[in-house]
Write a protein that holds these residues in place. Structure first.
Motif, PDB file in Angstrom:
ATOM      1  N   GLY A  80       0.803  -1.216   0.000  1.00 40.32           N
ATOM      2  CA  GLY A  80       0.000   0.000   0.000  1.00 40.32           C
ATOM      3  C   GLY A  80       0.837   1.268   0.000  1.00 40.32           C
ATOM      4  O   GLY A  80       0.309   2.367  -0.154  1.00 40.32           O
TER       5      GLY A  80
ATOM      6  N   CYS B  62       2.579  -8.754  -8.782  1.00 35.97           N
ATOM      7  CA  CYS B  62       2.248  -8.419  -7.398  1.00 35.97           C
ATOM      8  C   CYS B  62       0.875  -8.946  -7.041  1.00 35.97           C
ATOM      9  O   CYS B  62      -0.083  -8.779  -7.789  1.00 35.97           O
ATOM     10  CB  CYS B  62       2.269  -6.912  -7.177  1.00 35.97           C
ATOM     11  N   SER B  64      -0.037  -8.469  -3.535  1.00 27.41           N
ATOM     12  CA  SER B  64      -0.296  -7.926  -2.197  1.00 27.41           C
ATOM     13  C   SER B  64      -1.647  -7.227  -2.180  1.00 27.41           C
ATOM     14  O   SER B  64      -2.268  -7.030  -3.230  1.00 27.41           O
ATOM     15  CB  SER B  64       0.810  -6.956  -1.788  1.00 27.41           C
ATOM     16  N   LEU B  65      -2.061  -6.808  -0.995  1.00 23.47           N
ATOM     17  CA  LEU B  65      -3.474  -6.462  -0.793  1.00 23.47           C
ATOM     18  C   LEU B  65      -4.080  -5.467  -1.786  1.00 23.47           C
ATOM     19  O   LEU B  65      -5.143  -5.727  -2.338  1.00 23.47           O
ATOM     20  CB  LEU B  65      -3.693  -5.975   0.640  1.00 23.47           C
ATOM     21  N   SER B  66      -3.408  -4.344  -2.038  1.00 19.82           N
ATOM     22  CA  SER B  66      -4.030  -3.338  -2.920  1.00 19.82           C
ATOM     23  C   SER B  66      -4.229  -3.893  -4.327  1.00 19.82           C
ATOM     24  O   SER B  66      -5.247  -3.642  -4.968  1.00 19.82           O
ATOM     25  CB  SER B  66      -3.171  -2.077  -2.989  1.00 19.82           C
ATOM     26  N   CYS B  67      -3.250  -4.642  -4.818  1.00 21.11           N
ATOM     27  CA  CYS B  67      -3.397  -5.259  -6.138  1.00 21.11           C
ATOM     28  C   CYS B  67      -4.401  -6.385  -6.095  1.00 21.11           C
ATOM     29  O   CYS B  67      -5.190  -6.580  -7.028  1.00 21.11           O
ATOM     30  CB  CYS B  67      -2.054  -5.782  -6.634  1.00 21.11           C
ATOM     31  N   CYS B 103       4.129  -6.660  -2.596  1.00 21.34           N
ATOM     32  CA  CYS B 103       4.032  -5.269  -3.071  1.00 21.34           C
ATOM     33  C   CYS B 103       5.253  -4.756  -3.855  1.00 21.34           C
ATOM     34  O   CYS B 103       6.386  -4.826  -3.403  1.00 21.34           O
ATOM     35  CB  CYS B 103       3.796  -4.365  -1.874  1.00 21.34           C
ATOM     36  N   LEU B 104       4.988  -4.227  -5.036  1.00 18.64           N
ATOM     37  CA  LEU B 104       6.047  -3.676  -5.883  1.00 18.64           C
ATOM     38  C   LEU B 104       6.063  -2.147  -5.854  1.00 18.64           C
ATOM     39  O   LEU B 104       6.768  -1.498  -6.625  1.00 18.64           O
ATOM     40  CB  LEU B 104       5.879  -4.164  -7.328  1.00 18.64           C
ATOM     41  N   GLY B 105       5.284  -1.554  -4.954  1.00 21.92           N
ATOM     42  CA  GLY B 105       5.338  -0.109  -4.782  1.00 21.92           C
ATOM     43  C   GLY B 105       4.637   0.698  -5.866  1.00 21.92           C
ATOM     44  O   GLY B 105       4.947   1.871  -6.072  1.00 21.92           O
ATOM     45  N   HIS B 106       3.698   0.066  -6.551  1.00 25.34           N
ATOM     46  CA  HIS B 106       2.869   0.789  -7.523  1.00 25.34           C
ATOM     47  C   HIS B 106       1.391   0.513  -7.215  1.00 25.34           C
ATOM     48  O   HIS B 106       0.585   0.312  -8.128  1.00 25.34           O
ATOM     49  CB  HIS B 106       3.197   0.346  -8.958  1.00 25.34           C
ATOM     50  N   CYS B 107       1.073   0.514  -5.917  1.00 20.97           N
ATOM     51  CA  CYS B 107      -0.226   0.040  -5.451  1.00 20.97           C
ATOM     52  C   CYS B 107      -1.394   0.852  -5.998  1.00 20.97           C
ATOM     53  O   CYS B 107      -2.516   0.373  -6.042  1.00 20.97           O
ATOM     54  CB  CYS B 107      -0.269   0.065  -3.935  1.00 20.97           C
ATOM     55  N   VAL B 112      -0.130  -4.804 -11.127  1.00 25.80           N
ATOM     56  CA  VAL B 112       1.159  -4.493 -11.750  1.00 25.80           C
ATOM     57  C   VAL B 112       2.019  -5.743 -11.892  1.00 25.80           C
ATOM     58  O   VAL B 112       1.888  -6.691 -11.126  1.00 25.80           O
ATOM     59  CB  VAL B 112       1.959  -3.449 -10.938  1.00 25.80           C
TER      60      VAL B 112
END
Ligand SMILES: Cc1cc2nc3c(=O)[nH]c(=O)nc-3n(C[C@H](O)[C@H](O)[C@H](O)COP(=O)(O)O)c2cc1C
Ligand code: SF4
Ligand code: FES
Lengths: 410, 136
Positions: A80, B62, B64-67, B103-107, B112
């Motif tokens: 996030g 990715c 992780s949660l946002s993706c 997470c790849l930091g482009h949430c 992504v």
């Protein structure tokens, strides 16, 4: 309501176009005044822990040593969070300036910026910035004619979230496995190669540069008593206009940030909850988000502002699936040193996996919460300690939905 | 190890060979004056270093949660399906390795994916397959 540009002011990408006025000002002010200015600003670390930056610098400056290190933490990995990437990509020279100001203030002569290995673009940019800075003699001996000399090196991480923890990061720079160290001694006394070491987050250092530039008085006019200045908020999830927004602390509620900057929930859905500080923090359900965006208000609501990652979740998701997703993160990313963190997160993941599509009963959720308590009490670093915040808070908030399979009828 | 050159060195080898071969581990042990086990242990800690050969293209998606909220799972599934490999596996022709990553930091731009050093945002199922087909 519009964004408050403090950090997003003066974004510059080339060393030769930048006059380093804040750093030059710092050289004139001298170490003690710089530290005092940062202390007066009330700046708190933006890496997640919120430790007062001025105080950290003061302690580090008082350390007697032949060599001190200054490290910029660009390992950004909390799901996030993407604001440090924005700063490293769009405002790298100010990040460099922040590092130099910090290093000057504490008396460090060697610096590092540790950037996570997946950040190919920021790595490329910083390689270039460091090269340019050396060429322009912004880094090196007797910078700008002063008696301050400072060298910088970029370290490229290699895929481990836990290396964002400052002691793990230090181990990683030294070439070891990126596992945390027992504290004390704190890095300030005995850090990289056993020398006094300051670790600061990318956003913290950008703030510090801008505080020296614009003065702590200007900074103090922004925000609240306990949350001074502005914060880069990373909006993501079920939101129409995700992105990084600069928010003046206390000037907006969480709901307003979602409505005005994020332009509301995607596909006209209803909001179910938000995660205010990345997946290591507890959720705030829809009825709890009419609170000002500040450290203290979010803490009062029993969560944390964390890294500034505001993840918005609409109705209609399978809650067990979301919990399973978070638990996989901790299972994959634990460094494995502490038994409760390593095995506890694995067990929780196992239980949630078994519950997928079926629901999870009270006994099991109590067991998960119990494991969470144990991990929190018996883990060495923040990864373990916060690993069940999200899951535990979903259990507390929606026990009945979990019972019937985790899907609401929104 | 006690050397800030270790990670750099390991990255170089990884980039050159697509993994870190045993012979190179021996060399690193000599260079940094530590037992081989220490080098091996350190390398194995990091998910971007491999001790077995990988594909020419490492695909990282990715989840992780946002993706995940933005349906990254469907991207992962269609890539798995298309390449006939699971998470962490390499295709038989050694062209692709698939990694479902955190997470790849482009949430804000999810889903992504990365192919080697290249980042792709707002990926759809079709786009993911097109990106893969473009890898020659
Ligand atoms: C598991 C874990 C991951 C962390 N990841 C980061 C990170 O990616 N970036 C960061 O700046 N701080 C991270 N931190 C916090 C650092 O340990 C440290 O507190 C911070 O870099 C100090 O800088 P600040 O005072 O400027 O915030 C992490 C901490 C833990 C426990
Ligand atoms: S809490 Fe978890 S991640 Fe942190 S040191 Fe212990 S095992 Fe490693
Ligand atoms: S959650 Fe996918 S890039 Fe951050």
């Amino acid at each position: 309501m519009s964004e408050k540009y403090f950090l997003k002011e003066n974004m510059e990408k080339n060393v030769s176009d930048y006059d380093f006025s804040a750093f030059k000002k710092a050289l004139k002010m001298g170490q003690n005044k710089v530290i005092k200015e940062i202390e007066d600003s009330g700046l708190k670390g933006r890496g997640g822990a919120g430790f007062p930056t001025g105080f950290k610098w003061k302690l580090a400056s008082q350390q007697e040593a032949d060599l001190k290190y200054f490290i910029c933490n660009g390992d950004e990995g909390e799901p996030g969070t993407f604001k440090d990437r924005l700063l490293m990509e769009d405002s790298p020279v100010k990040v460099l300036e922040g590092i130099m100001i910090g290093a000057f203030a504490v008396g460090a002569s060697q610096g590092y910026i540790y950037i996570r290995g997946e950040y190919a673009k920021p790595i490329k940019i910083f390689n270039k910035i460091i090269k340019e800075a050396k060429k322009e003699q912004v880094l090196g001996e007797n910078i700008f004619g002063s008696d301050f000399s400072f060298e910088m090196k970029l370290i490229k991480g290699a895929g481990a979230y836990v290396c964002g923890d400052e002691t793990s990061l230090i181990n990683s720079i030294e070439g070891h496995r990126g596992i945390s160290r027992i504290k004390p001694p704190y890095p300030i006394e005995k850090g990289l190669f056993d020398k006094p070491t300051v670790v600061n987050n990318v956003e913290t250092l950008s703030c510090a540069a801008e505080i020296i530039n614009q003065g702590s008085d200007t900074y103090n006019e922004l925000g609240t008593e306990n949350s001074r200045g502005t914060k880069l908020v990373c909006l993501s999830g079920d939101i129409n206009e995700p992105g990084v927004y600069e928010v003046e602390f206390g000037s907006m509620t969480i709901r307003e940030i979602i409505q005005e900057f994020g332009k509301g929930i995607k596909n006209n859905k209803e909001l179910k909850f938000v995660i205010p500080g990345g997946i290591s923090t507890s959720i705030l359900s829809n009825d709890k988000i009419d609170i000002p965006y500040t450290y203290e208000d979010i803490e009062k609501a029993e969560s944390s502002l964390g890294s500034g990652a505001l993840i918005v979740v609409a109705k209609g998701h399978d809650l067990i699936d979301l919990m399973l997703n978070a638990s996989r993160f901790y299972m994959d990313e634990t460094c494995g040193t502490c038994f409760p963190c390593r095995e506890g997160n694995r067990q929780v993941h196992h239980m949630l996996k078994k519950a997928m599509g079926k629901g999870i009963d009270h006994n099991k959720t109590e067991l998960i919460k119990d494991i969470g308590k144990t991990i929190r009490l018996a883990s060495r670093c923040g990864l373990g300690q916060s690993s069940l915040n999200f899951i535990g808070s979903v259990i507390d908030e929606y026990p009945n939905e979990l019972l019937i399979g985790g899907v609401d009828n929104g | 190890m006690n050397s800030d050159k270790f990670l750099d060195r390991a990255h170089d080898i990884q980039d050159t060979y697509g993994y870190i071969p045993e012979g190179e581990i021996d060399k690193m042990a000599k260079e940094f004056d530590v037992p081989r086990a220490k080098v091996y242990g350190s390398i194995r800690f990091y998910s971007m270093f491999y001790t077995e050969p990988t594909g020419k293209y490492i695909i990282r998606v990715c989840d992780s949660l946002s993706c995940h909220i933005n349906d990254s799972k469907s991207i992962v599934d269609s890539i798995k399906n298309y390449l006939g490999i699971d998470d962490g596996e390499t295709t038989e022709n050694k062209k692709f390795t698939l990694e479902v990553v955190e997470c790849l930091g482009h949430c804000g731009e999810g889903p992504v994916m990365m192919v080697n050093d290249e980042m792709y945002t707002h990926v759809s199922k079709n786009m993911a397959l097109d990106i893969i087909k473009d890898c020659t």
